[in-house]
Design a protein around this motif. Structure first.
Motif, PDB file in Angstrom:
ATOM      1  N   UNK A  42       9.044   0.224 -19.718  1.00  0.00           N
ATOM      2  CA  UNK A  42      10.245  -0.654 -19.238  1.00  0.00           C
ATOM      3  C   UNK A  42      10.765  -0.234 -18.050  1.00  0.00           C
ATOM      4  N   UNK A  43      10.660   1.062 -17.428  1.00  0.00           N
ATOM      5  CA  UNK A  43      10.782   1.054 -16.351  1.00  0.00           C
ATOM      6  C   UNK A  43       9.520   0.640 -15.249  1.00  0.00           C
ATOM      7  N   UNK A  44      10.259   0.074 -14.250  1.00  0.00           N
ATOM      8  CA  UNK A  44       8.887  -0.367 -13.518  1.00  0.00           C
ATOM      9  C   UNK A  44       8.024   0.847 -12.867  1.00  0.00           C
ATOM     10  N   UNK A  45       8.796   1.835 -12.664  1.00  0.00           N
ATOM     11  CA  UNK A  45       8.041   3.052 -12.106  1.00  0.00           C
ATOM     12  C   UNK A  45       6.971   3.527 -12.802  1.00  0.00           C
ATOM     13  N   UNK A  46       7.274   3.429 -14.272  1.00  0.00           N
ATOM     14  CA  UNK A  46       6.197   4.116 -15.250  1.00  0.00           C
ATOM     15  C   UNK A  46       4.958   3.688 -15.117  1.00  0.00           C
ATOM     16  N   UNK A  47       4.817   2.061 -14.923  1.00  0.00           N
ATOM     17  CA  UNK A  47       3.637   1.453 -14.700  1.00  0.00           C
ATOM     18  C   UNK A  47       2.931   1.824 -13.476  1.00  0.00           C
ATOM     19  N   UNK A  48       3.870   1.759 -12.550  1.00  0.00           N
ATOM     20  CA  UNK A  48       3.092   2.491 -10.903  1.00  0.00           C
ATOM     21  C   UNK A  48       2.639   3.781 -11.218  1.00  0.00           C
ATOM     22  N   UNK A  49       3.283   4.673 -11.942  1.00  0.00           N
ATOM     23  CA  UNK A  49       2.992   6.042 -11.853  1.00  0.00           C
ATOM     24  C   UNK A  49       1.605   6.192 -12.608  1.00  0.00           C
ATOM     25  N   UNK A  50       1.701   5.615 -13.625  1.00  0.00           N
ATOM     26  CA  UNK A  50       0.319   5.455 -14.491  1.00  0.00           C
ATOM     27  C   UNK A  50      -0.781   4.849 -13.787  1.00  0.00           C
ATOM     28  N   UNK A  51      -0.653   3.773 -13.021  1.00  0.00           N
ATOM     29  CA  UNK A  51      -1.470   3.191 -12.268  1.00  0.00           C
ATOM     30  C   UNK A  51      -2.259   4.233 -11.339  1.00  0.00           C
ATOM     31  N   UNK A  52      -1.148   4.844 -10.728  1.00  0.00           N
ATOM     32  CA  UNK A  52      -1.595   5.913  -9.532  1.00  0.00           C
ATOM     33  C   UNK A  52      -2.259   7.018 -10.226  1.00  0.00           C
ATOM     34  N   UNK A  53      -2.052   7.605 -11.537  1.00  0.00           N
ATOM     35  CA  UNK A  53      -2.775   8.433 -11.913  1.00  0.00           C
ATOM     36  C   UNK A  53      -4.137   8.113 -12.329  1.00  0.00           C
ATOM     37  N   UNK A  54      -4.296   6.697 -12.792  1.00  0.00           N
ATOM     38  CA  UNK A  54      -5.595   6.438 -13.085  1.00  0.00           C
ATOM     39  C   UNK A  54      -6.440   6.115 -12.058  1.00  0.00           C
ATOM     40  N   UNK A  55      -5.897   5.732 -10.893  1.00  0.00           N
ATOM     41  CA  UNK A  55      -6.724   5.575  -9.523  1.00  0.00           C
ATOM     42  C   UNK A  55      -7.194   6.952  -9.195  1.00  0.00           C
ATOM     43  N   UNK A  56      -6.325   7.898  -9.041  1.00  0.00           N
ATOM     44  CA  UNK A  56      -6.695   9.432  -8.823  1.00  0.00           C
ATOM     45  C   UNK A  56      -7.740  10.057  -9.922  1.00  0.00           C
ATOM     46  N   UNK A  57      -7.690   9.777 -10.816  1.00  0.00           N
ATOM     47  CA  UNK A  57      -8.283  10.307 -12.145  1.00  0.00           C
ATOM     48  C   UNK A  57     -10.054   9.608 -11.706  1.00  0.00           C
ATOM     49  N   UNK A  58     -10.022   8.213 -11.473  1.00  0.00           N
ATOM     50  CA  UNK A  58     -11.278   7.744 -11.573  1.00  0.00           C
ATOM     51  C   UNK A  58     -11.728   7.300 -10.011  1.00  0.00           C
ATOM     52  N   UNK A  59     -10.972   7.559  -9.007  1.00  0.00           N
ATOM     53  CA  UNK A  59     -11.169   7.207  -7.816  1.00  0.00           C
ATOM     54  C   UNK A  59     -11.202   5.771  -7.366  1.00  0.00           C
ATOM     55  N   UNK A  60     -10.259   5.183  -8.261  1.00  0.00           N
ATOM     56  CA  UNK A  60     -10.316   3.759  -7.853  1.00  0.00           C
ATOM     57  C   UNK A  60      -9.350   3.437  -6.664  1.00  0.00           C
ATOM     58  N   UNK A  61      -9.615   2.379  -5.992  1.00  0.00           N
ATOM     59  CA  UNK A  61      -8.824   2.025  -5.026  1.00  0.00           C
ATOM     60  C   UNK A  61      -7.981   0.407  -5.363  1.00  0.00           C
ATOM     61  N   UNK A  62      -7.023   0.371  -4.479  1.00  0.00           N
ATOM     62  CA  UNK A  62      -6.179  -1.131  -4.753  1.00  0.00           C
ATOM     63  C   UNK A  62      -7.099  -1.991  -4.175  1.00  0.00           C
ATOM     64  N   UNK A  63      -7.292  -3.251  -5.146  1.00  0.00           N
ATOM     65  CA  UNK A  63      -7.987  -4.463  -4.459  1.00  0.00           C
ATOM     66  C   UNK A  63      -7.093  -5.414  -3.910  1.00  0.00           C
ATOM     67  N   UNK A  64      -7.283  -5.519  -2.704  1.00  0.00           N
ATOM     68  CA  UNK A  64      -6.372  -6.403  -1.889  1.00  0.00           C
ATOM     69  C   UNK A  64      -7.263  -7.020  -0.607  1.00  0.00           C
ATOM     70  N   UNK A  65      -6.288  -7.619   0.289  1.00  0.00           N
ATOM     71  CA  UNK A  65      -6.994  -8.000   1.596  1.00  0.00           C
ATOM     72  C   UNK A  65      -7.707  -9.342   1.252  1.00  0.00           C
ATOM     73  N   UNK A  66      -8.546  -9.599   2.317  1.00  0.00           N
ATOM     74  CA  UNK A  66      -9.496 -10.762   2.290  1.00  0.00           C
ATOM     75  C   UNK A  66     -10.462 -10.801   1.218  1.00  0.00           C
ATOM     76  N   UNK A  67     -10.945  -9.680   0.693  1.00  0.00           N
ATOM     77  CA  UNK A  67     -11.842  -9.759  -0.605  1.00  0.00           C
ATOM     78  C   UNK A  67     -11.137 -10.168  -1.891  1.00  0.00           C
ATOM     79  N   UNK A  68      -9.973  -9.834  -1.846  1.00  0.00           N
ATOM     80  CA  UNK A  68      -9.158 -10.154  -3.138  1.00  0.00           C
ATOM     81  C   UNK A  68      -9.163 -11.761  -3.088  1.00  0.00           C
ATOM     82  N   UNK A  69      -8.470 -12.420  -1.728  1.00  0.00           N
ATOM     83  CA  UNK A  69      -8.261 -13.607  -1.677  1.00  0.00           C
ATOM     84  C   UNK A  69      -9.589 -14.592  -1.936  1.00  0.00           C
TER      85      UNK A  69
END
Length: 72
Positions: free
Chosen positions: A20-47
């Protein structure tokens, strides 16, 4: 929610208050990125991908067809 709740041994309604807290979703996404070495997909490749999906989704005969073309 029922599908996920079933895997966790919970009723789907037990998860309604999750993230329900918006921060919870962001915190969990950050933990998953750290755990699996993922990066945010953005920029011209995302477009570029978004543009490709818009065009190809109109032509796709099924989800599998679209996924197969994406992999190719």
């Amino acid at each position: 929610m029922d599908f996920i709740g079933e895997q966790l041994g919970l009723d789907g309604d037990d998860l309604l208050d999750y993230a329900v807290r918006e921060e919870t979703r962001h915190e969990h996404l950050a933990e998953l990125r750290d755990l699996y070495g993922f990066r945010t997909f953005s920029g011209h490749k995302a477009r570029d991908l978004r543009s490709w999906l818009h065009e190809e989704a109109e032509l796709a005969r099924s989800n599998e067809d679209l996924a197969r073309r994406l992999v190719e």
